[in-house]
Design an enzyme around this catalytic site. Structure first.
Site, PDB file in Angstrom:
ATOM      1  N   ASN A  39      45.446  31.329  14.574  1.00 36.08           N
ATOM      2  CA  ASN A  39      44.344  32.296  14.678  1.00 36.08           C
ATOM      3  C   ASN A  39      43.611  32.439  13.365  1.00 36.08           C
ATOM      4  O   ASN A  39      44.224  32.368  12.298  1.00 36.08           O
ATOM      5  CB  ASN A  39      44.872  33.705  15.017  1.00 36.08           C
ATOM      6  CG  ASN A  39      45.569  33.773  16.356  1.00 36.08           C
ATOM      7  OD1 ASN A  39      45.248  33.020  17.274  1.00 36.08           O
ATOM      8  ND2 ASN A  39      46.529  34.679  16.472  1.00 36.08           N
TER       9      ASN A  39
ATOM     10  N   LYS B 145      50.792  33.539  14.783  1.00 41.89           N
ATOM     11  CA  LYS B 145      52.234  33.549  14.525  1.00 41.89           C
ATOM     12  C   LYS B 145      52.784  32.136  14.352  1.00 41.89           C
ATOM     13  O   LYS B 145      53.647  31.892  13.512  1.00 41.89           O
ATOM     14  CB  LYS B 145      52.957  34.294  15.639  1.00 41.89           C
ATOM     15  CG  LYS B 145      52.583  35.767  15.652  1.00 41.89           C
ATOM     16  CD  LYS B 145      53.348  36.572  16.660  1.00 41.89           C
ATOM     17  CE  LYS B 145      52.690  37.921  16.909  1.00 41.89           C
ATOM     18  NZ  LYS B 145      52.560  38.766  15.728  1.00 41.89           N
TER      19      LYS B 145
ATOM     20  N   ASN C 157      51.499  30.752  10.941  1.00 43.30           N
ATOM     21  CA  ASN C 157      52.163  31.461   9.835  1.00 43.30           C
ATOM     22  C   ASN C 157      53.599  30.960   9.648  1.00 43.30           C
ATOM     23  O   ASN C 157      54.069  30.753   8.527  1.00 43.30           O
ATOM     24  CB  ASN C 157      52.213  32.969  10.109  1.00 43.30           C
ATOM     25  CG  ASN C 157      50.835  33.602  10.189  1.00 43.30           C
ATOM     26  OD1 ASN C 157      49.850  32.990   9.799  1.00 43.30           O
ATOM     27  ND2 ASN C 157      50.766  34.824  10.706  1.00 43.30           N
TER      28      ASN C 157
ATOM     29  N   THR D 169      64.615  41.831  12.999  1.00 41.76           N
ATOM     30  CA  THR D 169      63.999  42.113  11.703  1.00 41.76           C
ATOM     31  C   THR D 169      63.674  43.612  11.657  1.00 41.76           C
ATOM     32  O   THR D 169      63.081  44.168  12.578  1.00 41.76           O
ATOM     33  CB  THR D 169      62.745  41.239  11.479  1.00 41.76           C
ATOM     34  OG1 THR D 169      61.887  41.325  12.613  1.00 41.76           O
ATOM     35  CG2 THR D 169      63.120  39.786  11.275  1.00 41.76           C
ATOM     36  N   LEU D 170      64.106  44.254  10.548  1.00 39.74           N
ATOM     37  CA  LEU D 170      64.033  45.723  10.442  1.00 39.74           C
ATOM     38  C   LEU D 170      63.085  46.169   9.345  1.00 39.74           C
ATOM     39  O   LEU D 170      63.230  47.265   8.799  1.00 39.74           O
ATOM     40  CB  LEU D 170      65.438  46.283  10.139  1.00 39.74           C
ATOM     41  CG  LEU D 170      66.583  45.876  11.074  1.00 39.74           C
ATOM     42  CD1 LEU D 170      67.916  46.356  10.510  1.00 39.74           C
ATOM     43  CD2 LEU D 170      66.361  46.454  12.468  1.00 39.74           C
TER      44      LEU D 170
ATOM     45  N   GLY E 244      65.732  45.303   6.066  1.00 44.31           N
ATOM     46  CA  GLY E 244      66.389  43.994   6.112  1.00 44.31           C
ATOM     47  C   GLY E 244      66.487  43.470   7.530  1.00 44.31           C
ATOM     48  O   GLY E 244      65.537  43.596   8.311  1.00 44.31           O
TER      49      GLY E 244
ATOM     50  N   GLY F 275      57.266  39.078   9.385  1.00 43.51           N
ATOM     51  CA  GLY F 275      58.244  38.551  10.348  1.00 43.51           C
ATOM     52  C   GLY F 275      58.080  37.045  10.496  1.00 43.51           C
ATOM     53  O   GLY F 275      59.067  36.310  10.631  1.00 43.51           O
ATOM     54  N   ASP F 276      56.849  36.581  10.468  1.00 40.60           N
ATOM     55  CA  ASP F 276      56.602  35.135  10.566  1.00 40.60           C
ATOM     56  C   ASP F 276      57.197  34.421   9.360  1.00 40.60           C
ATOM     57  O   ASP F 276      57.767  33.337   9.474  1.00 40.60           O
ATOM     58  CB  ASP F 276      55.103  34.851  10.632  1.00 40.60           C
ATOM     59  CG  ASP F 276      54.462  35.474  11.863  1.00 40.60           C
ATOM     60  OD1 ASP F 276      55.159  35.612  12.890  1.00 40.60           O
ATOM     61  OD2 ASP F 276      53.268  35.828  11.806  1.00 40.60           O
TER      62      ASP F 276
HETATM   63  O1  RIB Z   1      52.275  38.058  12.964  1.00 39.57           O
HETATM   64  C1  RIB Z   1      51.016  38.190  12.352  1.00 39.57           C
HETATM   65  C2  RIB Z   1      50.007  37.395  13.125  1.00 39.57           C
HETATM   66  O2  RIB Z   1      49.869  37.959  14.409  1.00 39.57           O
HETATM   67  C3  RIB Z   1      48.615  37.408  12.539  1.00 39.57           C
HETATM   68  O3  RIB Z   1      48.412  36.394  11.592  1.00 39.57           O
HETATM   69  C4  RIB Z   1      47.719  37.324  13.765  1.00 39.57           C
HETATM   70  O4  RIB Z   1      46.990  36.148  13.832  1.00 39.57           O
HETATM   71  C5  RIB Z   1      48.646  37.503  14.959  1.00 39.57           C
HETATM   72  O5  RIB Z   1      48.939  36.313  15.570  1.00 39.57           O
END
Ligand code: RIB
Length: 308
Positions: free
Chosen positions: A12, A42, A45, A225-226, A230, A256-257
């Site tokens: 995205n 996601k 990333n 994931t918290l 942590g 998180g990614d």
């Molecule tokens: O997890 C973050 C992502 O969620 C962003 O980069 C956005 O593009 C959505 O996919």
């Protein structure tokens, strides 16, 4: 020498505005800074995080034949990700995410899927050799569900390690998908939705109840994931919280990614689960100190320096 991480997912263009506090229903707010455009999604990333953490990383995704698509692809290539199999779809826009980030680093996100909706089962079937050559298949849920299910089944059948980040979380995940997943990695809110728990999703008792419900459905390893707390690792044998370092967060988008990509990279190079969790925690804690999603992903050297 790293094994290969295959990421199947979304790409995205993130269109980001800063606000003092996130808007309430019906509220109009003035942005606190100029709109920025930066690489996200996601899937993208997580691929970026894995590539920068040192893994041999390949991305399977679809973008439109527009400027956003080529910008996103170049960005991923700069992060050591093989983009040669990404498909360009004419007449469909590249995925876009509209993101508000508040003064505490919290965000809310709306995704317009665009070309991400074209990541079809047929496309993945054509990449069977790539699945065979990979060690880890890492997916999220911004592409069609049928594609995720097919890819998870095929990768599992071939003996690959399957990591599923169930984000955005559907109401439920079918048992036939869970049976193919080696590591399921929701955040607290996604866990509450998937497990159907009531109460504050950030309450540790609620999280543990959710973990038990998910484990009772045959999931082998659950990593929740918290955020600043942590992660919770839960398997039929143990439950353990791995804390993370305290940092001043400026933007949690993509944290998180970052965890998922770095965790996959660490497993691919043969680290144990506790080692991989610590490595990924260190990576995510760096990412929240920077703005943006892919722009915030740390290098392998930075992660090792921050090591937990
Ligand atoms: O997890 C973050 C992502 O969620 C962003 O980069 C956005 O593009 C959505 O996919």
């Amino acid at each position: 020498m790293s094994g290969r991480v295959l990421v199947i997912g979304s790409m995205n263009m993130d269109i980001v505005v800063g606000v003092e506090e996130l808007p309430k229903r019906g509220e109009t707010l003035m942005a606190t800074r100029q709109v920025t455009y930066s690489a996200g999604g996601k899937g993208g990333n997580q691929a970026m995080a894995a590539g920068m953490a040192g893994a041999d990383t390949v991305m399977l995704a679809c973008v439109g034949s527009d400027d956003f698509g080529s910008i996103l692809r170049k960005k991923l290539e700069s992060g050591n990700v093989d983009c040669s199999k990404i498909r360009v779809k004419d007449g469909i826009p590249t995925g876009q995410a509209f993101i508000s980030v508040d003064s505490h680093g919290n965000n809310c996100i709306i995704v317009a899927a665009g070309a991400n909706g074209e990541v079809s089962r047929e496309y993945i079937e054509e990449q069977d050799a790539l699945i065979k050559e990979s060690d880890i298949v890492l997916m999220q849920m911004e592409i069609p569900f049928g594609t995720v299910l097919y890819a998870a089944k095929r990768a599992h059948e071939l003996g690959k390690t399957v990591i599923l980040n169930p984000a955005p979380a559907p109401d439920d995940l079918p048992d036939e998908l869970l049976a193919c997943v080696d590591y399921l990695t929701p955040n607290e809110t996604e866990l509450a939705k998937l497990a159907g728990t009531q109460g504050d999703p950030e309450d540790m008792a609620v999280i543990e109840e959710g973990a038990d419900r998910i484990l009772s459905r045959g999931v082998r390893n659950l990593i929740v994931t918290l955020g600043a707390k942590g992660i919770l690792f839960a398997s039929p044998e143990e439950k353990k919280v791995y804390p993370t370092v305290k940092v001043d967060a400026v933007d949690t988008t993509g944290a998180g990614d970052c965890f998922n990509g770095a965790f996959a990279a660490a497993l691919a190079e043969g680290k144990t689960v506790p080692e991989a969790v610590r490595f990924a925690n260190a990576a995510a804690s760096i990412s929240v100190t920077r703005k943006g999603a892919q722009d915030a992903m740390p290098s392998r050297e930075e992660i090792l320096k921050a090591g937990l």
